[in-house]
Design a protein around this motif. Structure first.
Motif, PDB file in Angstrom:
ATOM      1  N   ILE A   1       0.859  -1.184   0.000  1.00  0.00           N
ATOM      2  CA  ILE A   1       0.000   0.000   0.000  1.00  0.00           C
ATOM      3  C   ILE A   1       0.899   1.240   0.000  1.00  0.00           C
ATOM      4  O   ILE A   1       1.807   1.350   0.822  1.00  0.00           O
ATOM      5  CB  ILE A   1      -0.929   0.002   1.221  1.00  0.00           C
ATOM      6  CG1 ILE A   1      -1.824  -1.246   1.200  1.00  0.00           C
ATOM      7  CG2 ILE A   1      -1.766   1.271   1.269  1.00  0.00           C
ATOM      8  CD1 ILE A   1      -2.668  -1.404   2.455  1.00  0.00           C
ATOM      9  N   ILE A   2       0.650   2.152  -0.925  1.00  0.00           N
ATOM     10  CA  ILE A   2       1.479   3.345  -1.064  1.00  0.00           C
ATOM     11  C   ILE A   2       0.642   4.569  -0.703  1.00  0.00           C
ATOM     12  O   ILE A   2      -0.433   4.789  -1.275  1.00  0.00           O
ATOM     13  CB  ILE A   2       2.038   3.484  -2.493  1.00  0.00           C
ATOM     14  CG1 ILE A   2       2.900   2.259  -2.834  1.00  0.00           C
ATOM     15  CG2 ILE A   2       2.847   4.767  -2.642  1.00  0.00           C
ATOM     16  CD1 ILE A   2       3.394   2.258  -4.267  1.00  0.00           C
ATOM     17  N   ILE A   3       1.129   5.363   0.255  1.00  0.00           N
ATOM     18  CA  ILE A   3       0.457   6.596   0.673  1.00  0.00           C
ATOM     19  C   ILE A   3       1.305   7.777   0.230  1.00  0.00           C
ATOM     20  O   ILE A   3       2.496   7.841   0.537  1.00  0.00           O
ATOM     21  CB  ILE A   3       0.251   6.623   2.200  1.00  0.00           C
ATOM     22  CG1 ILE A   3      -0.549   5.398   2.654  1.00  0.00           C
ATOM     23  CG2 ILE A   3      -0.439   7.917   2.623  1.00  0.00           C
ATOM     24  CD1 ILE A   3      -0.695   5.296   4.159  1.00  0.00           C
ATOM     25  N   ASN A   4       0.682   8.692  -0.480  1.00  0.00           N
ATOM     26  CA  ASN A   4       1.398   9.860  -1.001  1.00  0.00           C
ATOM     27  C   ASN A   4       0.616  11.120  -0.638  1.00  0.00           C
ATOM     28  O   ASN A   4      -0.565  11.239  -0.967  1.00  0.00           O
ATOM     29  CB  ASN A   4       1.557   9.739  -2.519  1.00  0.00           C
ATOM     30  CG  ASN A   4       2.493  10.799  -3.073  1.00  0.00           C
ATOM     31  OD1 ASN A   4       3.338  11.323  -2.365  1.00  0.00           O
ATOM     32  ND2 ASN A   4       2.324  11.139  -4.334  1.00  0.00           N
ATOM     33  N   ILE A   5       1.257  12.058   0.061  1.00  0.00           N
ATOM     34  CA  ILE A   5       0.623  13.312   0.480  1.00  0.00           C
ATOM     35  C   ILE A   5       1.355  14.470  -0.197  1.00  0.00           C
ATOM     36  O   ILE A   5       2.568  14.625  -0.029  1.00  0.00           O
ATOM     37  CB  ILE A   5       0.661  13.470   2.005  1.00  0.00           C
ATOM     38  CG1 ILE A   5      -0.001  12.263   2.686  1.00  0.00           C
ATOM     39  CG2 ILE A   5      -0.039  14.762   2.431  1.00  0.00           C
ATOM     40  CD1 ILE A   5       0.057  12.305   4.199  1.00  0.00           C
ATOM     41  N   THR A   6       0.625  15.272  -0.958  1.00  0.00           N
ATOM     42  CA  THR A   6       1.223  16.381  -1.696  1.00  0.00           C
ATOM     43  C   THR A   6       0.340  17.621  -1.581  1.00  0.00           C
ATOM     44  O   THR A   6      -0.844  17.535  -1.219  1.00  0.00           O
ATOM     45  CB  THR A   6       1.401  16.028  -3.185  1.00  0.00           C
ATOM     46  OG1 THR A   6       0.113  15.682  -3.739  1.00  0.00           O
ATOM     47  CG2 THR A   6       2.358  14.858  -3.363  1.00  0.00           C
ATOM     48  N   ASP A   7       0.925  18.785  -1.900  1.00  0.00           N
ATOM     49  CA  ASP A   7       0.159  20.027  -1.974  1.00  0.00           C
ATOM     50  C   ASP A   7      -0.466  20.152  -3.350  1.00  0.00           C
ATOM     51  O   ASP A   7       0.115  19.727  -4.361  1.00  0.00           O
ATOM     52  CB  ASP A   7       1.074  21.237  -1.717  1.00  0.00           C
ATOM     53  CG  ASP A   7       1.467  21.360  -0.256  1.00  0.00           C
ATOM     54  OD1 ASP A   7       0.685  20.909   0.600  1.00  0.00           O
ATOM     55  OD2 ASP A   7       2.562  21.891   0.029  1.00  0.00           O
ATOM     56  N   VAL A   8      -1.651  20.756  -3.396  1.00  0.00           N
ATOM     57  CA  VAL A   8      -2.317  21.052  -4.665  1.00  0.00           C
ATOM     58  C   VAL A   8      -1.868  22.444  -5.117  1.00  0.00           C
ATOM     59  O   VAL A   8      -1.966  23.409  -4.349  1.00  0.00           O
ATOM     60  CB  VAL A   8      -3.846  21.005  -4.508  1.00  0.00           C
ATOM     61  CG1 VAL A   8      -4.525  21.353  -5.829  1.00  0.00           C
ATOM     62  CG2 VAL A   8      -4.284  19.626  -4.025  1.00  0.00           C
ATOM     63  N   ILE A   9      -1.375  22.550  -6.324  1.00  0.00           N
ATOM     64  CA  ILE A   9      -0.863  23.820  -6.858  1.00  0.00           C
ATOM     65  C   ILE A   9      -1.822  24.329  -7.934  1.00  0.00           C
ATOM     66  O   ILE A   9      -2.186  23.582  -8.858  1.00  0.00           O
ATOM     67  CB  ILE A   9       0.554  23.643  -7.436  1.00  0.00           C
ATOM     68  CG1 ILE A   9       1.484  22.983  -6.398  1.00  0.00           C
ATOM     69  CG2 ILE A   9       1.110  24.978  -7.899  1.00  0.00           C
ATOM     70  CD1 ILE A   9       1.652  23.781  -5.135  1.00  0.00           C
ATOM     71  N   ASP A  10      -2.234  25.594  -7.822  1.00  0.00           N
ATOM     72  CA  ASP A  10      -3.153  26.152  -8.805  1.00  0.00           C
ATOM     73  C   ASP A  10      -2.382  26.673 -10.024  1.00  0.00           C
ATOM     74  O   ASP A  10      -1.153  26.523 -10.117  1.00  0.00           O
ATOM     75  CB  ASP A  10      -4.002  27.268  -8.186  1.00  0.00           C
ATOM     76  CG  ASP A  10      -3.160  28.425  -7.666  1.00  0.00           C
ATOM     77  OD1 ASP A  10      -1.974  28.545  -8.063  1.00  0.00           O
ATOM     78  OD2 ASP A  10      -3.684  29.230  -6.867  1.00  0.00           O
ATOM     79  N   ASP A  11      -3.105  27.299 -10.963  1.00  0.00           N
ATOM     80  CA  ASP A  11      -2.494  27.768 -12.212  1.00  0.00           C
ATOM     81  C   ASP A  11      -1.474  28.870 -11.978  1.00  0.00           C
ATOM     82  O   ASP A  11      -0.575  29.083 -12.803  1.00  0.00           O
ATOM     83  CB  ASP A  11      -3.591  28.274 -13.165  1.00  0.00           C
ATOM     84  CG  ASP A  11      -4.541  27.155 -13.580  1.00  0.00           C
ATOM     85  OD1 ASP A  11      -4.112  25.987 -13.526  1.00  0.00           O
ATOM     86  OD2 ASP A  11      -5.703  27.450 -13.930  1.00  0.00           O
ATOM     87  N   GLN A  12      -1.597  29.601 -10.870  1.00  0.00           N
ATOM     88  CA  GLN A  12      -0.651  30.673 -10.579  1.00  0.00           C
ATOM     89  C   GLN A  12       0.558  30.187  -9.785  1.00  0.00           C
ATOM     90  O   GLN A  12       1.425  30.979  -9.411  1.00  0.00           O
ATOM     91  CB  GLN A  12      -1.351  31.800  -9.791  1.00  0.00           C
ATOM     92  CG  GLN A  12      -2.325  32.638 -10.607  1.00  0.00           C
ATOM     93  CD  GLN A  12      -3.598  31.894 -10.941  1.00  0.00           C
ATOM     94  OE1 GLN A  12      -4.096  31.121 -10.102  1.00  0.00           O
ATOM     95  NE2 GLN A  12      -4.141  32.099 -12.140  1.00  0.00           N
ATOM     96  N   GLY A  13       0.607  28.894  -9.530  1.00  0.00           N
ATOM     97  CA  GLY A  13       1.733  28.344  -8.792  1.00  0.00           C
ATOM     98  C   GLY A  13       1.592  28.447  -7.293  1.00  0.00           C
ATOM     99  O   GLY A  13       2.557  28.208  -6.555  1.00  0.00           O
TER     100      GLY A  13
END
Length: 300
Positions: free
Chosen positions: A273-285
């Motif tokens: 099982i792989i858990i990946n946590i990342t930030d969501v980046i919008d079009d303006q970065g």
């Protein structure tokens, strides 16, 4: 007249024999019989000591192999029992983490507020949802795996309660792959709730203008299922800068328990099982939220 001066005995087995010889002349007169003792010596692999040695070695090797196999099986069973015990402990910790006193107290306080405001209908609705959530939590804690349908039902009830508690400052949605069988596809119980709680507790809490959104999706990808929790909060870095030490300690325990459970469950699955946590980046970065993605093999 015989000119051969030797005899060959090809098929005689080892042992002691007597060779009897006599001669007959041309007048058919027979001579006296002479007896010549013969002894055929066995080759070494036919000797009793060699046979005994081979038999003893065979018994010894068989005993060693059986002992090693039994020992390996004993270690495997012991390791499995230890893993199951550890998994059970983590599941109980996960239950206690989900049934934390702060959440229960806030729910009861919300019910009390409705009663004091004489809003009996809302109080009954809140109390019914709270009772169902407690029952579902207890039921799910007894199972290692639950269906996607059961998980959606549990999270829906939990999110409805949180919406009432946070006065509808956020909305939520579910996105489910059409090719995924909700009733026969299973995932670990109580897997997503800590991440959904984290999205509400931190992602929605620090938004200045409200309008929070939590999206939960289940996607089929070949022989795997991707479970995703995404919010439109302020992101992990900003949240950590605003959190108190108490909040950090509580949340880290809940997520750590979940990560340990997934690691133990991975040992019995074809792929981990792989858990990946990342930030969501919008079009303006800019950071526009947090995304938790959990990838695991499809279990039916």
């Amino acid at each position: 007249m015989i000119t051969q001066r030797f005899l060959e005995f090809i098929s005689l087995s080892p042992g002691s024999y007597q060779l009897e010889l006599y001669a007959v002349n041309k007048f058919n007169v027979r001579s006296k019989t002479i007896v010549i003792p013969l002894s055929i010596v066995p080759v070494f692999w036919q000797t009793w000591w060699f046979i005994s040695l081979v038999t003893a070695l065979t018994v010894l090797i068989t005993w060693v192999i059986v002992t090693l196999l039994n020992s390996a099986e004993t270690r495997r069973i012991a390791a499995k029992q230890q893993m199951e015990q550890r998994l059970h402990e983590l599941e109980q910790k996960a239950l206690r983490a989900q049934m934390n006193p702060h959440f229960i107290f806030n729910c009861l306080q919300g019910i009390q507020d409705y009663i004091l405001e004489n809003d009996i209908l809302s109080a009954n609705k809140y109390l019914g949802s709270f009772a169902r959530l407690i029952r579902q939590t207890l039921d799910n804690s007894l199972q290692t795996m639950i269906s996607v349908s059961e998980e959606v039902t549990y999270l829906t009830n939990y999110l409805d309660l949180e919406q009432l508690r946070f006065e509808d400052t956020f909305t939520y949605s579910f996105h489910i792959d059409e090719g995924l069988d909700l009733y026969y596809t299973h995932i670990p119980s109580m897997m997503l709730q800590p991440y959904v709680e984290n999205a509400i507790r931190h992602g929605m809490r620090y938004r200045e203008n409200g309008n929070g959104q939590v999206d939960i999706s289940f996607t089929k990808e070949n022989r795997h299922i991707i479970c995703m929790v995404q919010d439109n909060g302020i992101g992990r870095t900003a949240v950590q800068a605003l959190q108190s030490r108490k909040h950090i300690s509580y949340q880290s325990r809940g997520l750590q328990i979940t990560a340990e459970r997934m690691n133990l469950l991975s040992k019995d699955l074809e792929t981990p099982i792989i858990i990946n946590i990342t930030d969501v980046i919008d079009d303006q970065g800019n950071v526009a939220g947090t995304r938790v993605s959990i990838r695991l093999p499809i279990i039916t």
